[in-house]
Motif scaffolding. Sequence first.
Motif, short mmCIF file in Angstrom:
data_model
loop_
_atom_site.label_atom_id
_atom_site.label_comp_id
_atom_site.label_asym_id
_atom_site.label_seq_id
_atom_site.Cartn_x
_atom_site.Cartn_y
_atom_site.Cartn_z
N ALA A 35 -78.98 -107.11 17.56
CA ALA A 35 -77.93 -106.58 16.86
C ALA A 35 -76.94 -107.59 16.58
O ALA A 35 -76.13 -107.55 15.58
N THR A 91 -77.88 -110.50 14.01
CA THR A 91 -77.91 -110.33 12.56
C THR A 91 -76.68 -109.66 11.98
O THR A 91 -76.17 -110.02 11.03
N THR A 92 -75.72 -109.35 12.86
CA THR A 92 -74.26 -109.09 12.66
C THR A 92 -73.64 -110.48 12.31
O THR A 92 -72.93 -110.48 11.52
N TRP A 107 -73.89 -98.10 14.39
CA TRP A 107 -75.21 -98.88 14.62
C TRP A 107 -76.06 -97.72 14.75
O TRP A 107 -75.85 -96.53 15.43
N SER A 135 -81.60 -95.73 11.21
CA SER A 135 -80.74 -96.89 10.52
C SER A 135 -80.29 -96.18 8.92
O SER A 135 -79.07 -96.47 8.73
N VAL A 178 -69.52 -102.39 9.76
CA VAL A 178 -70.78 -103.03 10.21
C VAL A 178 -71.92 -101.97 10.45
O VAL A 178 -71.41 -101.13 11.47
N GLY A 200 -76.25 -100.84 10.51
CA GLY A 200 -77.62 -101.19 10.40
C GLY A 200 -78.38 -100.67 11.78
O GLY A 200 -78.01 -99.65 12.29
N THR A 256 -78.56 -105.82 9.32
CA THR A 256 -77.22 -105.53 9.36
C THR A 256 -76.96 -105.62 7.95
O THR A 256 -77.09 -106.52 7.09
#
Length: 416
Positions: free
Chosen positions: A78, A81-82, A105, A167, A187, A189, A238
Amino acid sequence: MEKRRVVITGLGALTPIGNNINEFWENAVAGTSGAVPISKFDTSNFKTKFACEIKGFNVNENLERSDIKCTDLFSQYALVTTGEALLDSGLDLASIDPYDIGVIWGSGQGGMDYYEKEVKVYAKTGVPRFSPMLGPKMLINMGAGMISLKYGLKGMSYTTSSACATSNTAIMDAYTYIKLGKAKVFVTGGSEAGIIEMGIGGFNAMRALSVNNEHPEQASRPFDVNRDGFVMGEGAGTLILEDYEHAKKRGAKIYAEIVGAAMTSDAYHVAASHPDGEGASKAMEFALKEAGVKPEEVDYLNAHATSTPIGDISEINAVRRLFGENPQNLKIGSSKSMTGHLLGAAGAVESILCIKAIEKGIITPTINTTEIDPVIPKTINIITGESVQANVDIAITNSFGFGGHNATLVFKKWVE
């Protein structure tokens, strides 16, 4: 209350076919399989001996030691990708009120990787000398928590969990809250690190996984008459969702707009989707209604299609209910043929492929599908073999989860 427009301004990906957005997209376009023999543990006693693992990922090269110390693998995915998505978005976090940025998330399993390791040590020694980090590492909310901590984001922060629909539900929540004016940026995903002994063994016990150990790269074959189960995957995706006026003011690049989202429940079975696809069809119908989009206007459906005998046909039946027997404009594909099934992270990486299809005018293929199940009408256009060029103005993605969760997102080409 004024409903705001919600746009996507940043993307990040860590998948079995690419460790960043560019690699992921290029390999998806090329039709690359991510399936390999499992390297994470000894598979001698397992029916399934392969999965779609992330390759060449070294956490020490991607995160600071302090982040690694207090995170399970799913949270590390996490964070990576963020970081990519925030960089891609061009957001200057120092210039934005931290209470205007939130994190929603998703994860289906959370920190099961570390949990399994700790329990195995206890089972071997009989001594309850657990790590003090066991609690924080295994908690399913820590993907969201660690993103907030690392980047100082003080808006609402929480985790959704709806099995393999996770997701999509996280992205739907972020989209809805921005529309309602409760945040300017999210943010969002999902991430999953499910290639563990309990994961593979548990799904083997359900007879849900493919056992094509001789040709793992061909094992995930959605809609194919010879499909025998899904292939486990891992990774994260993300998306940076942003209020349009906020994005416009800072001159952000806009990938696409999210214009609709919906969830329904099958209320049918603990694991199987409803065979007639009613609930899934309603999720698509409600999402398109919110978007103001007619079914015939949809260009691309990234299907949930996991390569299971029952699930794939259920989704096709849902498509037939909503789009009819001859949906002339609709092209359907399943990227799980390449990535495997990322469980709670699936919807995020598949949303990214919808967004990239809109941006690039390319629909990625369903690989390995050489003989479409004869119960699927020939008028249903499933993209197999190779990618195709196509103008994509409207793309939708489906995600369905154990417990009967159905979630659909609608993405639209950005028009000022």
